[in-house]
Scaffold this motif. Structure first.
Motif, PDB file in Angstrom:
ATOM      1  N   SER A  64      12.205  -3.732  10.175  1.00 44.37           N
ATOM      2  CA  SER A  64      12.163  -2.285  10.075  1.00 44.37           C
ATOM      3  C   SER A  64      13.013  -1.920   8.865  1.00 44.37           C
ATOM      4  CB  SER A  64      12.718  -1.618  11.326  1.00 44.37           C
ATOM      5  OG  SER A  64      12.971  -0.254  11.021  1.00 44.37           O
ATOM      6  N   ASP A  84      13.340   6.609  -6.753  1.00 40.62           N
ATOM      7  CA  ASP A  84      12.334   7.635  -7.045  1.00 40.62           C
ATOM      8  C   ASP A  84      12.992   8.884  -7.613  1.00 40.62           C
ATOM      9  OD1 ASP A  84      10.253   6.159  -6.219  1.00 40.62           O
ATOM     10  OD2 ASP A  84       9.956   7.168  -4.305  1.00 40.62           O
ATOM     11  N   HIS A 133       0.876  -1.173   0.000  1.00 47.26           N
ATOM     12  CA  HIS A 133       0.000   0.000   0.000  1.00 47.26           C
ATOM     13  C   HIS A 133       0.919   1.230   0.000  1.00 47.26           C
ATOM     14  CE1 HIS A 133      -3.816   1.995   0.849  1.00 47.26           C
ATOM     15  NE2 HIS A 133      -3.180   2.786   1.690  1.00 47.26           N
ATOM     16  N   ILE A 134       0.411   2.359  -0.475  1.00 51.70           N
ATOM     17  CA  ILE A 134       1.206   3.587  -0.534  1.00 51.70           C
ATOM     18  C   ILE A 134       1.776   3.937   0.848  1.00 51.70           C
ATOM     19  CG2 ILE A 134       1.002   6.083  -0.940  1.00 51.70           C
ATOM     20  CD1 ILE A 134      -1.089   5.207  -3.162  1.00 51.70           C
ATOM     21  N   HIS A 189       3.845   2.348   2.711  1.00 52.27           N
ATOM     22  CA  HIS A 189       4.130   1.265   3.645  1.00 52.27           C
ATOM     23  C   HIS A 189       5.623   0.924   3.696  1.00 52.27           C
ATOM     24  CE1 HIS A 189      -0.071  -0.503   4.701  1.00 52.27           C
ATOM     25  NE2 HIS A 189      -0.020   0.811   4.797  1.00 52.27           N
ATOM     26  N   GLY A 190       6.431   1.603   2.833  1.00 52.20           N
ATOM     27  CA  GLY A 190       7.885   1.479   2.971  1.00 52.20           C
ATOM     28  C   GLY A 190       8.605   0.738   1.858  1.00 52.20           C
TER      29      GLY A 190
END
Ligand code: GTP
Length: 601
Positions: free
Chosen positions: A165, A44, A14-15, A17-18
């Motif tokens: 993480s 990016d 999902h947008i 979420h990492g």
């Protein structure tokens, strides 16, 4: 690298979420890049991605990983965009992958886009590794997220679920281990004839088309003579290489490997995404079965604006279309706006992104007209029977007197939303003439399948859905079929001159209401002149609504100022001359006029 030690995979999530953060950690822990180089997020890099904070173009990066089993692996990480308007881009990267890491933010749990992306990965038969991210965050609810994930797929119920993480790097090595242990090595025959899939491409002014490819059979070498299987064209491989993460030339790409191919082709139409490349000397006999490029849902006119010339826009559009298979274009001539292009898009967000990419990457300014759906128009006494006109531009909509009936494209809209917004979403779909086909509950989320006319979702549907669900719902659309609808054309005249670029097609039921709203909006959007200008909305030869755009200054004839009669007459003469001149379509329409048509709700 031996085929058995290659892994091709994507990260889906999902947008926010990492995904990009995990991609960075993977590149760092495999020493593809140093920590310092990662200060800016590498994948990016496009300007538009930075402003929107979303990944638009997919890219692949090769990493080398020394597994705990003592073997060295080649990990090709294929980046995917997160936005649903780009599910075609997601499909491209998934077509080149064998597995996917499904990343879920522990502070948010499974979200609508998690489910939408998972659905795509299943469609492509990928091995899926579920991973919980952001475990360092104080707001993380790891146990609840794990529970949600386990219920999502039967195979997730009893398998280990990794908890990481991406930010601190904690447990990321477990992901690196899981990749070679779980994702299958690519299949394919190294000694067979070459078959390479083009899953993306870019245009370089010096090197021509640079294709992102995956070799499915055989191997590819520099200077090899190549040909396309779906197209009669041949060329020489100028150079081949990998992204590491920058472009790095290599002599060979073997079965299962992912990399780039500099084709030297300057004609941007010559190579399409989805093509299979083979050699001229030993051509393969069948092409790689491939993903189906998504169909354009909405169409709009793009016209050069300001300093930009038609030629500049043409160049920019053709290059952009090269690596965006869901963007289509053809030349269009408008009376009001002159030469431009009729373009097809997946949705409104896609249109906005294209417009912005044209501005930031190609430095061209464009004016966009109001978007519309596709219609099939059946004419009276049509011979042979059953033939119809395909209309993607309201200007081409025939006169109502000769129309028998009209069909419009309908889509299956799959909406995943948190339960809390269920009734609001259903209300929105009903207001847009949606027909409920299916409803599926997944814990706190619900997936609704509606049948909707494309014209209803072409305008504000997506924005309304996002705003009433506070951004939590996702929308995925699939073309269904064409069905009869009652549609009329609203034509607009400004100062008695028809402005073709403002033509819109609307349901007859709402036509009068829309016509009135339209002229009201235009009253304030059209640049004023020295004299009042009537704006009229015309349906089937009848004027339905009319307003006057107020003059820039007070009318000379009613001006309270002390003036001699002859001075007033002189002013009046000048005004009426202006009016007659303006009755031709010499009015320059700014973008705000077309935006006014967009916001008629
Ligand atoms: P899109 O490309 O827009 O879909 O986003 P993305 O999924 O690539 O997310 P991104 O990697 O940009 O991360 C979104 C935000 O979450 C950023 O502010 C990251 O710093 C943060 N973030 C990512 N991973 C972690 C994590 O493990 N812990 C914490 N605390 N924050 C994280």
């Amino acid at each position: 690298m031996k085929r058995e030690n290659i892994r091709n995979f994507a990260i889906i999530a999902h947008i926010d979420h990492g995904k990009s953060t995990l991609a960075d950690r993977i590149m760092e822990q495999t020493k593809t890049v140093s920590e310092r180089e990662l200060s800016a997020q590498l994948l990016d890099s496009m300007a538009v991605e930075q402003t929107h904070g979303v990944t638009v173009k997919a890219r692949s990066v090769r990493n080398f990983y020394h597994g705990a089993d003592g073997q060295e692996y080649e990990y090709n990480l294929i980046d995917t965009p997160g936005h649903v308007d780009f599910s075609d881009e997601v499909a491209k990267s998934l077509a080149a992958s064998d597995g996917a890491i499904l990343l879920v933010d522990a502070t948010q749990g499974v979200q609508a886009q998690t489910i939408a992306n998972l659905r795509l990965a299943i469609k492509y038969n990928l091995k899926i590794i579920p991973v919980i991210n952001k475990i360092d965050n104080v707001a993380a609810d790891i146990a609840a997220t794990e529970k949600q994930l386990r219920k999502l797929r039967p195979e997730f119920a009893s398998r280990p679920i990794l908890k990481i993480s991406a930010k601190t790097g904690q447990n990321v090595h477990q992901v690196l281990e899981a990749i070679y242990q779980e994702i299958p090595a690519p299949t394919g025959e190294p000694t067979a004839a070459l078959k390479a899939l083009v899953f993306d491409s870019q245009y370089d002014p010096y090197q021509g088309i640079i294709a992102d490819i995956r070799v499915f059979d055989g191997h590819l070498q520099t200077k090899q003579k190549l040909q396309l299987m779906g197209h009669d064209s041949s060329f020489t491989a100028q150079s081949i290489g990998i992204f590491n993460p920058d472009m790095k030339a290599v002599p060979t790409l073997t079965t299962g490997e992912v990399g780039y191919l500099v084709t030297g082709l300057k004609d941007v139409q010559a190579l399409q995404v989805g093509e299979t490349i083979t050699t001229t000397a030993h051509p393969a006999t069948t092409a790689i079965p491939n993903f189906k490029p998504a169909q354009s849902m909405v169409y709009a006119g793009l016209f050069p604006k300001g300093e930009t010339s038609y030629e500049e826009l043409k160049q920019a559009i053709s290059k952009l279309a090269l690596n965006d298979t869901s963007f289509h274009y053809k030349p269009e001539q408008s009376e009001a706006l002159d030469a431009g292009f009729r373009c097809g898009f997946l949705g409104i967000f896609h249109l906005q992104i294209i417009k912005e990419r044209l501005r930031t990457e190609y430095h061209v300014e464009v004016l966009t007209t109001a978007p519309n759906a596709t219609y099939q128009v059946y004419l009276k006494n049509q011979q042979p029977q059953g033939e119809y006109l395909t209309i993607t531009n309201p200007v081409e909509f025939p006169d109502f007197a000769i129309i028998d009936h009209v069909c419009e494209s309908f889509v299956k809209a799959i909406i995943t939303t948190p339960n809390t917004y269920l009734s609001a979403v259903m209300k929105l779909c009903e207001e847009h003439y949606g027909e409920l086909l299916d409803i599926d509950n997944q814990q706190d989320l619900v997936t609704l399948t509606y049948k909707l006319p494309v014209s209803e979702i072409a305008y504000n549907f997506f924005n309304s859905l996002k705003s009433l669900t506070h951004g939590y719902a996702t929308l995925d659309t699939e073309f269904l079929d064409y069905e009869p609808v009652d549609i009329v054309k609203i034509q607009t005249q400004i100062n008695y001159a028809p402005v073709d670029a403002l033509d819109i097609l609307v349901p007859r039921q709402q036509a009068d209401q829309i016509a009135h709203k339209l002229v009201e909006k235009l009253k304030y959007a059209i640049p004023r002149r020295l004299y009042p200008m009537p704006v009229q909305a015309i349906i089937e030869n009848k004027v339905i609504a009319r307003v006057d755009v107020p003059p820039l200054r007070k009318n000379a004839a009613v001006n309270g100022e002390q003036r001699s009669i002859s001075k007033k007459q002189q002013l009046l003469r000048r005004q009426s001359l202006n009016k007659r001149q303006a009755a031709r379509s010499d009015i320059k329409l700014p973008q705000s006029v077309f935006d006014a048509v967009l916001n008629l709700d």
